[in-house]
Design an enzyme around this catalytic site. Structure first.
Site, PDB file in Angstrom:
ATOM      1  N   THR A 100       0.820  -1.211   0.000  1.00 12.92           N
ATOM      2  CA  THR A 100       0.000   0.000   0.000  1.00 12.92           C
ATOM      3  C   THR A 100       0.856   1.264   0.000  1.00 12.92           C
ATOM      4  OG1 THR A 100      -1.467   1.258   1.452  1.00 12.92           O
ATOM      5  CG2 THR A 100      -0.125  -0.383   2.517  1.00 12.92           C
ATOM      6  N   ASP A 101       0.261   2.367  -0.449  1.00 14.46           N
ATOM      7  CA  ASP A 101       0.943   3.666  -0.359  1.00 14.46           C
ATOM      8  C   ASP A 101       1.044   4.147   1.090  1.00 14.46           C
ATOM      9  OD1 ASP A 101      -1.791   4.202   0.008  1.00 14.46           O
ATOM     10  OD2 ASP A 101      -1.894   5.795  -1.497  1.00 14.46           O
ATOM     11  N   GLU A 102       0.278   3.515   1.985  1.00 17.09           N
ATOM     12  CA  GLU A 102       0.205   4.016   3.364  1.00 17.09           C
ATOM     13  C   GLU A 102       1.500   3.800   4.145  1.00 17.09           C
ATOM     14  OE1 GLU A 102      -3.549   3.128   5.277  1.00 17.09           O
ATOM     15  OE2 GLU A 102      -4.550   3.017   3.341  1.00 17.09           O
ATOM     16  N   TYR A 137      -1.975  -0.595  10.944  1.00 14.20           N
ATOM     17  CA  TYR A 137      -2.104  -1.269   9.631  1.00 14.20           C
ATOM     18  C   TYR A 137      -0.893  -0.954   8.757  1.00 14.20           C
ATOM     19  CZ  TYR A 137      -3.404  -1.747   4.690  1.00 14.20           C
ATOM     20  OH  TYR A 137      -3.398  -2.037   3.344  1.00 14.20           O
ATOM     21  N   LYS A 163       2.152  -3.430   7.335  1.00 17.28           N
ATOM     22  CA  LYS A 163       2.456  -3.642   5.911  1.00 17.28           C
ATOM     23  C   LYS A 163       3.914  -3.270   5.626  1.00 17.28           C
ATOM     24  CE  LYS A 163       0.150  -4.675   2.908  1.00 17.28           C
ATOM     25  NZ  LYS A 163      -0.168  -6.024   2.335  1.00 17.28           N
TER      26      LYS A 163
HETATM   27  P1  NAD Z   1      -9.572  -7.546   2.004  1.00 18.05           P
HETATM   28  O1  NAD Z   1      -9.600  -7.257   3.458  1.00 18.05           O
HETATM   29  O2  NAD Z   1     -10.805  -7.298   1.188  1.00 18.05           O
HETATM   30  O3  NAD Z   1      -9.189  -9.073   1.769  1.00 18.05           O
HETATM   31  C1  NAD Z   1      -8.142  -9.699   2.478  1.00 18.05           C
HETATM   32  C2  NAD Z   1      -8.249 -11.200   2.259  1.00 18.05           C
HETATM   33  O4  NAD Z   1      -7.158 -11.818   2.948  1.00 18.05           O
HETATM   34  C3  NAD Z   1      -9.535 -11.801   2.848  1.00 18.05           C
HETATM   35  O5  NAD Z   1     -10.085 -12.730   1.943  1.00 18.05           O
HETATM   36  C4  NAD Z   1      -9.068 -12.498   4.126  1.00 18.05           C
HETATM   37  O6  NAD Z   1      -9.853 -13.635   4.463  1.00 18.05           O
HETATM   38  C5  NAD Z   1      -7.647 -12.885   3.746  1.00 18.05           C
HETATM   39  N1  NAD Z   1      -6.752 -13.009   4.910  1.00 18.05           N
HETATM   40  C6  NAD Z   1      -6.573 -12.136   5.930  1.00 18.05           C
HETATM   41  N2  NAD Z   1      -5.652 -12.616   6.803  1.00 18.05           N
HETATM   42  C7  NAD Z   1      -5.244 -13.817   6.307  1.00 18.05           C
HETATM   43  C8  NAD Z   1      -4.301 -14.794   6.729  1.00 18.05           C
HETATM   44  N3  NAD Z   1      -3.606 -14.635   7.867  1.00 18.05           N
HETATM   45  N4  NAD Z   1      -4.135 -15.887   5.975  1.00 18.05           N
HETATM   46  C9  NAD Z   1      -4.833 -16.071   4.811  1.00 18.05           C
HETATM   47  N5  NAD Z   1      -5.745 -15.183   4.383  1.00 18.05           N
HETATM   48  C10 NAD Z   1      -5.946 -14.077   5.096  1.00 18.05           C
HETATM   49  O7  NAD Z   1      -8.329  -6.745   1.429  1.00 18.05           O
HETATM   50  P2  NAD Z   1      -8.073  -6.082   0.007  1.00 18.05           P
HETATM   51  O8  NAD Z   1      -8.590  -4.706   0.016  1.00 18.05           O
HETATM   52  O9  NAD Z   1      -8.477  -7.032  -1.061  1.00 18.05           O
HETATM   53  O10 NAD Z   1      -6.480  -5.956   0.037  1.00 18.05           O
HETATM   54  C11 NAD Z   1      -5.650  -6.965  -0.537  1.00 18.05           C
HETATM   55  C12 NAD Z   1      -4.198  -6.528  -0.439  1.00 18.05           C
HETATM   56  O11 NAD Z   1      -4.020  -5.292  -1.134  1.00 18.05           O
HETATM   57  C13 NAD Z   1      -3.711  -6.285   0.995  1.00 18.05           C
HETATM   58  O12 NAD Z   1      -2.408  -6.785   1.110  1.00 18.05           O
HETATM   59  C14 NAD Z   1      -3.736  -4.775   1.139  1.00 18.05           C
HETATM   60  O13 NAD Z   1      -2.790  -4.336   2.082  1.00 18.05           O
HETATM   61  C15 NAD Z   1      -3.388  -4.344  -0.271  1.00 18.05           C
HETATM   62  N6  NAD Z   1      -3.882  -3.029  -0.677  1.00 18.05           N
HETATM   63  C16 NAD Z   1      -5.207  -2.714  -0.558  1.00 18.05           C
HETATM   64  C17 NAD Z   1      -5.668  -1.477  -0.983  1.00 18.05           C
HETATM   65  C18 NAD Z   1      -7.133  -1.110  -0.905  1.00 18.05           C
HETATM   66  O14 NAD Z   1      -7.477   0.042  -1.208  1.00 18.05           O
HETATM   67  N7  NAD Z   1      -8.031  -2.012  -0.567  1.00 18.05           N
HETATM   68  C19 NAD Z   1      -4.754  -0.548  -1.523  1.00 18.05           C
HETATM   69  C20 NAD Z   1      -3.399  -0.904  -1.624  1.00 18.05           C
HETATM   70  C21 NAD Z   1      -2.987  -2.159  -1.208  1.00 18.05           C
HETATM   71  P1  TYD Z   2     -10.774   3.559   4.090  1.00 18.88           P
HETATM   72  O1  TYD Z   2     -11.664   3.021   3.006  1.00 18.88           O
HETATM   73  O2  TYD Z   2     -10.898   3.002   5.444  1.00 18.88           O
HETATM   74  O3  TYD Z   2      -9.291   3.436   3.524  1.00 18.88           O
HETATM   75  P2  TYD Z   2      -7.882   4.005   4.138  1.00 18.88           P
HETATM   76  O4  TYD Z   2      -8.040   4.260   5.576  1.00 18.88           O
HETATM   77  O5  TYD Z   2      -6.988   2.828   3.890  1.00 18.88           O
HETATM   78  O6  TYD Z   2      -7.534   5.196   3.318  1.00 18.88           O
HETATM   79  O7  TYD Z   2     -11.009   5.134   4.205  1.00 18.88           O
HETATM   80  C1  TYD Z   2     -10.801   6.016   3.108  1.00 18.88           C
HETATM   81  C2  TYD Z   2     -10.937   7.436   3.631  1.00 18.88           C
HETATM   82  O8  TYD Z   2     -12.286   7.645   4.066  1.00 18.88           O
HETATM   83  C3  TYD Z   2     -10.081   7.735   4.849  1.00 18.88           C
HETATM   84  O9  TYD Z   2      -9.685   9.096   4.813  1.00 18.88           O
HETATM   85  C4  TYD Z   2     -11.017   7.509   6.031  1.00 18.88           C
HETATM   86  C5  TYD Z   2     -12.336   7.971   5.462  1.00 18.88           C
HETATM   87  N1  TYD Z   2     -13.561   7.327   5.996  1.00 18.88           N
HETATM   88  C6  TYD Z   2     -14.662   8.125   6.333  1.00 18.88           C
HETATM   89  O10 TYD Z   2     -14.625   9.363   6.243  1.00 18.88           O
HETATM   90  N2  TYD Z   2     -15.801   7.514   6.755  1.00 18.88           N
HETATM   91  C7  TYD Z   2     -15.902   6.155   6.871  1.00 18.88           C
HETATM   92  O11 TYD Z   2     -16.969   5.637   7.262  1.00 18.88           O
HETATM   93  C8  TYD Z   2     -14.756   5.346   6.530  1.00 18.88           C
HETATM   94  C9  TYD Z   2     -14.819   3.850   6.649  1.00 18.88           C
HETATM   95  C10 TYD Z   2     -13.609   5.976   6.076  1.00 18.88           C
END
Ligand code: NAD
Ligand code: TYD
Length: 335
Positions: A120-122, A147, A151
């Protein structure tokens, strides 16, 4: 290619599996997923006969070793991913995101298997509003939340395993994703489904926080570009240069659902809430020729709204529990 996809029952992983089956008929896909609250077999139901599914934990050495041994490449999505949950139960994040990466790195080292880790960018921390800068590959990690720290921990292990043991691994840092199959705890699906069930849009703090949004298909195309052409040991940023303030996204969602903007409610802020994320992804474009395709944010968000409208059977059962959890937290924080 025999591909192991960890976290393939979650949001981005499941979209990746679908896209892989659609575009790479030669791929044999095995999904390893612990099916936490964030993953479900329902997400893969219509493609269940095209993948091998293994329920298991990425931190479980025996399961991971056997699956990696049988694979030619691993794409690692599995993680605990929600910042609000990390503030309540950080231990799960350390285990899945740091120990999970460690166990995978050891397995790919033993078996000489290619790994791509999705991050992630975070990990870079946040930028100030209005600061004329986006994060570049090579910037120092400076995570602010449990979080992002977990990561970053997994990513640092990967860098060390590349340098010390020569494992064939890449890592990508992507901006905030949106699209189908995203859990209703996350910002965009939470607000869409709030609007669809007649509730209000809950925006944290002053709503001026900025996120850099990318459609999940663009993210996954970039992951494939890295698998196909990426250089082992290299880090790639994935982003579409689409910075949006949270209030602006909330207003757009009201427009797209025909809701009155007075349904937007400013609620208690998240502790430690990062102000702004923004990535420079030009390396990926210059070196691997990737560029995002779903760049009309309004149109792509509109498609996402339509998807949630049509898939209440998928998210409906989770919705009230998630909202009850948010309400308990807000109540607890206010005392
Ligand atoms: P998500 O929470 O929707 O899905 C995570 C999946 O991982 C779930 O199916 C969960 O059951 C599984 N999981 C969790 N812990 C586990 C473990 N210990 N063993 C096996 N499986 C496990 O997440 P997502 O949004 O699909 O994110 C996927 C990846 O992308 C993550 O690594 C996250 O850090 C990264 N990412 C997400 C975003 C975003 O905006 N969602 C952005 C950048 C990077
Ligand atoms: P989120 O989807 O939790 O992603 P991240 O924290 O990884 O960026 O949140 C996106 C943005 O929206 C973040 O600035 C937090 C904000 N947010 C709200 O304002 N209200 C909400 O109910 C949630 C879940 C997030």
């Amino acid at each position: 290619m025999k591909l192991l996809v960890t976290g393939g029952a979650g949001f981005i992983g499941a979209n990746f599996v679908r896209r892989t089956l659609a575009t790479r008929p030669e791929a044999e896909v095995t999904v390893l997923d612990a099916l936490t609250y964030a993953g479900s077999l329902g997400t893969l139901a219509d493609i269940a006969d095209q993948v091998v599914f293994v329920k298991g934990d990425v931190a479980d050495e025996a399961v991971v070793d056997e699956l990696v041994r049988q694979s030619e490449a691993v794409v690692h999505f599995a993680a605990e991913t929600h910042n609000d949950n990390a503030l309540v139960n950080p231990g799960a994040f350390v285990r899945s995101n740091i120990v999970g990466s460690f166990v995978l790195l050891e397995a790919v080292r033993r078996h000489g298997v290619r790994l791509h880790q999705v991050s992630t960018d975070e990990v870079y921390g946040d930028l100030a509003l209005g600061e004329d800068r986006r994060f570049l590959e090579g910037d120092a990690f400076n995570p602010s939340s449990p979080y992002s720290a977990s990561k970053a921990g997994g990513d640092l292990l990967l860098r060390a395993w590349v340098r010390s043991f020569g494992v064939e691994a890449t890592v990508s840092h992507c901006t905030n994703n949106f699209g189908p199959w995203q859990h209703v705890e996350k910002f965009i699906p939470r607000q869409i489904t709030n609007l669809l069930v007649g509730g209000s849009v809950k925006v944290y703090g002053d709503g001026k926080h900025v996120r850099d949004w990318i459609h999940v298909d663009d993210h996954n195309d970039a992951v494939w570009a890295i698998l196909d052409k990426g250089e082992p040991g290299r880090t790639y940023h994935i982003g579409a240069g689409n910075e949006q303030g949270n209030l602006a996204v909330a207003q757009l969602l009201c427009e797209l659902t025909g809701a009155d903007p007075d349904r937007i409610e400013l609620v208690l802020d998240r502790p430690g809430h990062d102000r702004r994320y923004a990535l420079d992804a030009s390396r990926l474009t210059a070196e691997l020729g990737w560029s995002p395709r779903k760049t009309d944010f309004r149109a792509a968000l509109g498609e996402t709204v339509d998807w949630y409208r049509a898939h209440q059977d998928w998210w409906g059962a989770e919705k009230s529990g998630v909202e009850a959890q948010y309400a308990r937290r807000e109540h607890g924080a206010r005392g």
